[in-house]
Design a protein around this motif. Structure first.
Motif, mmCIF file in Angstrom:
data_model
loop_
_atom_site.group_PDB
_atom_site.id
_atom_site.type_symbol
_atom_site.label_atom_id
_atom_site.label_comp_id
_atom_site.label_asym_id
_atom_site.label_seq_id
_atom_site.Cartn_x
_atom_site.Cartn_y
_atom_site.Cartn_z
ATOM 1 N N LEU A 124 -15.821 -1.995 4.794
ATOM 2 C CA LEU A 124 -15.125 -2.588 3.570
ATOM 3 C C LEU A 124 -16.076 -2.785 2.660
ATOM 4 C CD1 LEU A 124 -12.930 -4.745 5.481
ATOM 5 C CD2 LEU A 124 -12.110 -2.693 4.301
ATOM 6 N N THR A 125 -16.624 -1.926 1.761
ATOM 7 C CA THR A 125 -17.537 -2.219 0.951
ATOM 8 C C THR A 125 -17.017 -1.653 -0.615
ATOM 9 O OG1 THR A 125 -19.023 -1.560 2.685
ATOM 10 C CG2 THR A 125 -20.008 -1.323 0.344
ATOM 11 N N VAL A 126 -17.713 -2.394 -1.422
ATOM 12 C CA VAL A 126 -17.479 -2.038 -2.992
ATOM 13 C C VAL A 126 -18.902 -1.628 -3.374
ATOM 14 C CG1 VAL A 126 -16.867 -2.858 -5.224
ATOM 15 C CG2 VAL A 126 -15.505 -3.796 -3.236
ATOM 16 N N GLN A 127 -19.069 -0.544 -3.953
ATOM 17 C CA GLN A 127 -20.248 -0.243 -4.782
ATOM 18 C C GLN A 127 -20.467 -0.620 -6.212
ATOM 19 O OE1 GLN A 127 -23.258 0.941 -3.375
ATOM 20 N NE2 GLN A 127 -24.049 0.348 -5.117
ATOM 21 N N GLY A 128 -21.128 -1.738 -6.615
ATOM 22 C CA GLY A 128 -21.288 -2.061 -7.757
ATOM 23 C C GLY A 128 -21.865 -1.200 -8.617
ATOM 24 N N THR A 129 -21.328 -0.586 -9.890
ATOM 25 C CA THR A 129 -21.971 0.051 -11.006
ATOM 26 C C THR A 129 -21.356 -0.550 -12.210
ATOM 27 O OG1 THR A 129 -20.166 1.866 -11.022
ATOM 28 C CG2 THR A 129 -21.835 2.060 -9.278
ATOM 29 N N ALA A 130 -21.749 0.320 -13.311
ATOM 30 C CA ALA A 130 -21.491 0.057 -14.613
ATOM 31 C C ALA A 130 -19.938 0.498 -14.853
ATOM 32 C CB ALA A 130 -22.326 0.356 -15.587
ATOM 33 N N GLY A 131 -19.622 1.501 -13.881
ATOM 34 C CA GLY A 131 -18.271 1.850 -13.910
ATOM 35 C C GLY A 131 -17.341 1.296 -13.034
ATOM 36 N N THR A 132 -17.701 0.089 -12.246
ATOM 37 C CA THR A 132 -16.780 -0.406 -11.398
ATOM 38 C C THR A 132 -15.840 -1.245 -12.371
ATOM 39 O OG1 THR A 132 -18.283 -0.520 -9.625
ATOM 40 C CG2 THR A 132 -16.561 -2.049 -9.445
ATOM 41 N N THR A 133 -14.542 -1.216 -11.743
ATOM 42 C CA THR A 133 -13.377 -1.702 -12.574
ATOM 43 C C THR A 133 -13.024 -2.882 -11.886
ATOM 44 O OG1 THR A 133 -11.651 -0.469 -11.635
ATOM 45 C CG2 THR A 133 -13.043 0.264 -13.735
ATOM 46 N N GLU A 134 -12.053 -3.723 -12.422
ATOM 47 C CA GLU A 134 -11.375 -4.971 -11.582
ATOM 48 C C GLU A 134 -10.667 -4.516 -10.561
ATOM 49 O OE1 GLU A 134 -8.724 -8.712 -12.705
ATOM 50 O OE2 GLU A 134 -10.063 -7.838 -14.441
ATOM 51 N N ASP A 135 -10.086 -3.237 -10.453
ATOM 52 C CA ASP A 135 -9.310 -2.692 -9.294
ATOM 53 C C ASP A 135 -10.019 -2.692 -8.016
ATOM 54 O OD1 ASP A 135 -7.240 -2.608 -11.237
ATOM 55 O OD2 ASP A 135 -7.307 0.011 -11.180
ATOM 56 N N ALA A 136 -11.419 -2.647 -8.145
ATOM 57 C CA ALA A 136 -12.154 -2.579 -6.972
ATOM 58 C C ALA A 136 -12.348 -3.747 -6.114
ATOM 59 C CB ALA A 136 -13.519 -2.076 -7.084
ATOM 60 N N PHE A 137 -12.152 -4.838 -7.004
ATOM 61 C CA PHE A 137 -11.813 -6.197 -6.259
ATOM 62 C C PHE A 137 -10.626 -6.731 -5.930
ATOM 63 C CE2 PHE A 137 -16.047 -6.885 -8.560
ATOM 64 C CZ PHE A 137 -16.817 -6.528 -7.588
ATOM 65 N N ARG A 138 -9.550 -6.282 -6.696
ATOM 66 C CA ARG A 138 -7.937 -6.524 -6.588
ATOM 67 C C ARG A 138 -7.317 -5.451 -5.728
ATOM 68 N NH1 ARG A 138 -7.047 -11.134 -9.300
ATOM 69 N NH2 ARG A 138 -4.984 -10.617 -9.930
ATOM 70 N N TYR A 139 -6.584 -4.651 -6.504
ATOM 71 C CA TYR A 139 -5.670 -3.639 -5.967
ATOM 72 C C TYR A 139 -5.603 -2.663 -7.481
ATOM 73 C CZ TYR A 139 -2.348 -6.453 -8.725
ATOM 74 O OH TYR A 139 -1.860 -7.099 -9.878
ATOM 75 N N GLY A 140 -4.898 -1.581 -6.847
ATOM 76 C CA GLY A 140 -4.390 -0.466 -7.516
ATOM 77 C C GLY A 140 -3.239 -0.081 -7.273
ATOM 78 N N TRP A 141 -2.763 1.069 -7.893
ATOM 79 C CA TRP A 141 -1.344 1.601 -7.437
ATOM 80 C C TRP A 141 -1.628 3.191 -7.262
ATOM 81 C CZ3 TRP A 141 2.498 -1.808 -6.931
ATOM 82 C CH2 TRP A 141 2.193 -2.913 -7.490
ATOM 83 N N ASN A 142 -0.663 3.669 -6.151
ATOM 84 C CA ASN A 142 -0.392 4.932 -6.046
ATOM 85 C C ASN A 142 0.719 5.206 -6.948
ATOM 86 O OD1 ASN A 142 1.111 7.420 -5.242
ATOM 87 N ND2 ASN A 142 0.323 7.126 -3.111
ATOM 88 N N TYR A 143 0.377 5.921 -8.108
ATOM 89 C CA TYR A 143 0.954 6.401 -9.357
ATOM 90 C C TYR A 143 2.327 7.196 -8.849
ATOM 91 C CZ TYR A 143 -2.083 3.508 -11.929
ATOM 92 O OH TYR A 143 -3.045 2.690 -12.439
ATOM 93 N N ALA A 144 2.147 8.146 -8.199
ATOM 94 C CA ALA A 144 3.368 8.875 -7.686
ATOM 95 C C ALA A 144 4.265 8.289 -6.948
ATOM 96 C CB ALA A 144 2.880 9.939 -6.424
ATOM 97 N N LEU A 145 3.984 7.190 -6.100
ATOM 98 C CA LEU A 145 5.179 6.139 -5.522
ATOM 99 C C LEU A 145 5.495 5.155 -6.638
ATOM 100 C CD1 LEU A 145 3.570 5.411 -1.863
ATOM 101 C CD2 LEU A 145 5.534 6.699 -2.480
ATOM 102 N N LEU A 146 4.658 4.672 -7.513
ATOM 103 C CA LEU A 146 4.862 3.882 -8.542
ATOM 104 C C LEU A 146 5.964 4.373 -9.446
ATOM 105 C CD1 LEU A 146 4.299 0.963 -9.755
ATOM 106 C CD2 LEU A 146 2.491 2.083 -11.206
#
Length: 384
Positions: A124-146
């Motif tokens: 369970l790892t998040v690799q921090g970069t300048a391109g890391t978004t808040e979704d990496a710490f919170r959640y995202g969506w499966n847009y097909a299901l959404l």
């Protein structure tokens, strides 16, 4: 005719929880003491797993199928035991742990070992970069299901942080200061409130995800990196900081470099054939340039690049691969070229500093009669 399925390809790197599965299972059975909620091992056993049993043969209180009755736990992290103990105490208190230090001081390895021992997984790892978004710490969506169902639990995609919260596990955040400040600050409420709100699922039982007992965060940050983002005071207060420094014992560092270089060369399909005297010279050069002072007490101009143990391992492994696959001549002759490749990574002026080191300690050791250092002095021309 029977057709056999091709076997799964071997992996270059095996996670700590799999590589040391036998030791983890043994320690879980060997120390039945109290454990913090969600922990796979006792805090004492976690320290033993990381630092080793100091040559002592540990014994099981009673026989367990599939486990040896006695086992010596090998050390995996070379550093102060007190540092590891403080890290374990921080995690047992469910507080965030931030490992800081110069590049190449094994912060990520320590993070992986602690995660594997505490909760059984380092994945369970998040690799921090300048391109890391808040979704990496919170959640995202499966847009097909959404699009098909609207916002539902099934359409929600857990981040590694959210998955760790649900399961009560440790999540690792590598290079946290490479994330933008507004992304970093997503962790502030998570570490304070221990829950994540999902506004899209309001009025459902999935609108809030609360952290299960055992959840915590291990983050790493390099002290010398460029292009980093300063952590906010609010986020800093939610972490205990521990600085991982270079290895102080030269013998321990040499043993670690040999061990890891041997593993790297064997993974490349060859036997390690570099003499100990060459490795001793390699370790001496790295330690002199890192500290700005030779073992004899002579002043040395430090290069801007980090002369880390990790870099020394890479040089030792390269020498081993060259000796195995491109034999011909003394492997010591290859050392100056590899050192030049290390010091040229950041500041062009470091080339001159390496030449200054050759004109100082290397020349003086050669004049004292050491055949190996005399050979290195003769190779000064290869540094141009």
């Amino acid at each position: 005719m029977t057709v056999t399925e091709p076997s799964a390809p071997a992996r270059q790197v095996v996670p700590a929880e799999e590589r040391y599965a036998a030791e983890l299972a043994f320690l879980a059975a060997q120390d039945p003491g109290p454990r913090p909620p969600g922990w796979a091992l006792t805090p004492r056993a976690v320290v033993t797993f990381v630092c080793g049993s100091e040559g002592e043969e540990l014994a099981l209180p009673k026989r367990r199928a599939g486990l040896p009755s006695k086992l010596v736990i090998a050390p995996k992290f070379v550093g102060e035991r007190a540092l590891v103990e403080r890290c374990v105490v921080t995690l047992a208190g469910e507080r965030g742990l931030l490992l800081t230090g110069e590049p190449g001081t094994a912060k990520s390895m320590l993070s992986e070992l602690l995660s594997a021992a505490v909760c059984g997984t380092s994945a369970l790892t998040v690799q921090g970069t300048a391109g890391t978004t808040e979704d990496a710490f919170r959640y995202g969506w499966n847009y097909a299901l959404l699009l098909a169902q609207g916002p539902t639990r099934e359409a929600l995609v857990d981040s590694p942080v959210l998955a760790a919260m649900r399961a009560g596990r440790v999540v690792r955040v590598e290079e946290i200061t490479r994330c933008l400040p507004e992304v970093q600050d997503a962790l502030v409420s998570i570490l304070s409130d221990r829950r994540v709100s999902v506004p899209e699922l309001t009025a459902t039982e999935d609108s809030v995800v609360s952290a299960a007992p055992g959840f915590t965060v291990i983050a790493t940050a390099n002290l010398r990196d460029r292009g980093v983002s300063e952590m906010s005071a609010a986020l800093k207060r939610r972490f205990n900081f521990e600085t991982v420094g270079p290895i102080s014992d030269p013998d321990a560092e040499a043993a670690l470099i040999r061990r890891q270089a041997v593993t790297a060369v064997e993974r490349a399909g060859a036997a390690f054939g570099v003499d100990d005297s060459v490795l001793d010279a390699l370790v001496t050069v790295f330690r002199d340039l890192r500290s700005g002072r030779s073992a004899e007490g002579w002043d040395v101009e430090r290069p801007g690049t980090v002369m880390s143990t990790a870099e020394a391992v890479q040089v030792a492994a390269s020498l081993g691969v060259a000796a195995a696959y491109l034999p011909g001549g003394d492997v010591l002759d290859l050392l100056p070229g590899h050192l030049l490749g290390v010091v040229r990574k950041d500041d062009p002026a470091d080339h001159g500093r390496l030449l200054g080191y050759w004109d100082g300690p290397v020349r003086r050791r050669a004049e004292d009669g050491s055949a190996m250092w005399r050979r290195l002095w003769d190779l000064r021309g290869s540094l141009r």
